[in-house]
Design a protein around this motif. Structure first.
Motif, PDB file in Angstrom:
ATOM      1  N   GLU A  77       0.848  -1.192   0.000  1.00 14.46           N
ATOM      2  CA  GLU A  77       0.000   0.000   0.000  1.00 14.46           C
ATOM      3  C   GLU A  77       0.883   1.241   0.000  1.00 14.46           C
ATOM      4  N   LEU A  78       0.555   2.174  -0.884  1.00 16.09           N
ATOM      5  CA  LEU A  78       1.262   3.449  -0.939  1.00 16.09           C
ATOM      6  C   LEU A  78       0.277   4.555  -0.585  1.00 16.09           C
ATOM      7  N   PRO A  79       0.588   5.371   0.434  1.00 13.79           N
ATOM      8  CA  PRO A  79      -0.345   6.413   0.859  1.00 13.79           C
ATOM      9  C   PRO A  79      -0.427   7.563  -0.143  1.00 13.79           C
ATOM     10  N   GLU A  80      -1.397   8.421   0.087  1.00 14.31           N
ATOM     11  CA  GLU A  80      -1.648   9.526  -0.840  1.00 14.31           C
ATOM     12  C   GLU A  80      -0.437  10.439  -0.981  1.00 14.31           C
ATOM     13  N   ASN A  81       0.343  10.615   0.102  1.00 15.21           N
ATOM     14  CA  ASN A  81       1.482  11.523   0.027  1.00 15.21           C
ATOM     15  C   ASN A  81       2.658  10.951  -0.769  1.00 15.21           C
ATOM     16  N   GLU A  82       2.547   9.712  -1.227  1.00 13.99           N
ATOM     17  CA  GLU A  82       3.565   9.132  -2.095  1.00 13.99           C
ATOM     18  C   GLU A  82       3.079   9.141  -3.544  1.00 13.99           C
ATOM     19  N   GLY A  83       2.454  10.242  -3.915  1.00 11.22           N
ATOM     20  CA  GLY A  83       1.856  10.348  -5.242  1.00 11.22           C
ATOM     21  C   GLY A  83       2.847  10.199  -6.375  1.00 11.22           C
ATOM     22  N   GLU A  84       4.088  10.656  -6.161  1.00  8.67           N
ATOM     23  CA  GLU A  84       5.077  10.558  -7.226  1.00  8.67           C
ATOM     24  C   GLU A  84       5.392   9.100  -7.554  1.00  8.67           C
ATOM     25  N   MET A  85       5.541   8.256  -6.513  1.00  6.04           N
ATOM     26  CA  MET A  85       5.803   6.839  -6.755  1.00  6.04           C
ATOM     27  C   MET A  85       4.591   6.163  -7.387  1.00  6.04           C
TER      28      MET A  85
END
Length: 337
Positions: A77-85
């Motif tokens: 899971e990647l959170p919203e603040n890791e939008g670049e990834m």
């Protein structure tokens, strides 16, 4: 791929779960050479996913949840603040998807052209030439898919792949140390080790649990690598499946269920081919690995494996431990009790 170079240094923090009943753990997600690398906070690789086989479970939603194609039980899971990834993964997925053939008129024209080519080859060339052509055009992602399909069939007999989280992390370390690609351990396999298309090597739990040092298991891995060097695993499959399946794979991109079933049975019952000794010892030397422990594991008397003992490239040399004692214990417990 240009996009891979663009995102080569990109990292993100996420939550990884090896299976539905496993506890989520914080990890570092980065983009490697055609893979999505998931590492712990100490920068030790836990697993590698092929970018060509990464799927998103919840398009357009956050946290973004990704999993390997065909295996939604393992997730990151990647959170919203890791939008670049998230955007990087989506961009690479789109680029890979665009490179795949699409159904329609162009595809049918390609199929027709392939049929005509195959007919010409069947008339004027030996079956080996047709096989060489097939091996040259089958992409790596298809090889991985075939290997995964064979593994599913082997699991029906051997039991499911061992998935203890600590053991998987230790297995990844051993794979990295030996540069062995993808490894999997099975609880009750008829063979000590096997290699499948898609750079996948299988080990029976016995090669881990029945010996006191990791050099024996590493010896089985290195030996499978030498067998794989000698003969393309997909070529081995096509030799058993026959000309019709070769033709089917070339023209449609798939193998029949019957062919996959038959080859999985062949792998589990046929005696292992004896690798070329010089190539085998060269593999041991390249890995800075002693061949003597493996030789005695194969024959406790050493009589039938004397050439591996006498030719040990590390004889008289100091070698670094393959993995730590703690990770070796975790690896031995990868299949649980």
């Amino acid at each position: 791929m240009t996009a891979l170079k663009k995102y080569a240094r990109l990292e993100a923090t996420g939550l990884w779960r090896a299976s539905p009943d496993a506890q989520r753990r914080e990890v570092i997600v980065s983009i490697g050479d055609a893979t999505l690398v998931i590492s712990d906070l100490k920068d030790q690789a836990l697993t590698h996913w092929s970018l060509a086989a990464v799927e998103r479970a919840n398009p357009g939603k956050t946290p973004a949840i990704f999993h390997p194609d065909g295996d939604p039980s393992e997730t990151v899971e990647l959170p919203e603040n890791e939008g670049e990834m998230i955007e990087a993964i989506e961009t690479l997925r789109r680029a890979i998807e665009k490179s795949r053939p699409r159904p329609g008129r162009v595809r049918w024209m390609g199929v027709l052209a392939s049929v005509m080519l195959v007919g010409w080859l069947a008339v004027f060339w030996l079956p080996g030439a047709l096989q060489d052509h097939t091996l040259g055009v089958v992409p790596e992602v298809k090889r991985v898919e075939i290997g995964r399909a064979l593994l599913k069939r082997i699991e029906r007999v051997s039991g499911p792949v061992c998935s203890d989280t600590g053991g998987l992390a230790a297995l990844a370390l051993l794979s990295s140390r030996l540069q062995a690609g993808r490894l999997a351990v099975l609880p009750d396999m008829a063979q000590d080790s096997l290699h499948l298309p898609g750079d996948l090597i299988l080990l029976d739990r016995g090669v881990l649990e029945d010996f006191e040092e990791p050099d024996v298991a590493a010896g089985y891995i290195v030996t499978e690598l030498s067998r794989r060097d000698a003969s393309d695993p997909l070529r081995d499959l096509l030799n058993v499946a026959g000309l019709r399946e070769n033709f089917r794979l070339l023209t449609t991109g798939v193998l029949s269920e019957a062919a996959l079933d038959a080859y999985a049975e062949h792998l589990m019952t046929a005696p292992a081919t004896k690798p070329d000794l010089a190539a085998q010892l060269a593999r041991f030397e390249r890995a800075a690995l002693r061949s003597t422990p493996y030789a005695y594991a194969r024959d406790i008397t050493g009589e039938t494996t004397l050439s591996l003992i006498e030719g040990d490239p590390m004889n008289g040399k100091l070698t670094e431990p393959l993995i730590s004692d703690a990770n070796w214990l975790r690896l031995q417990a990868i299949c649980g009790s």
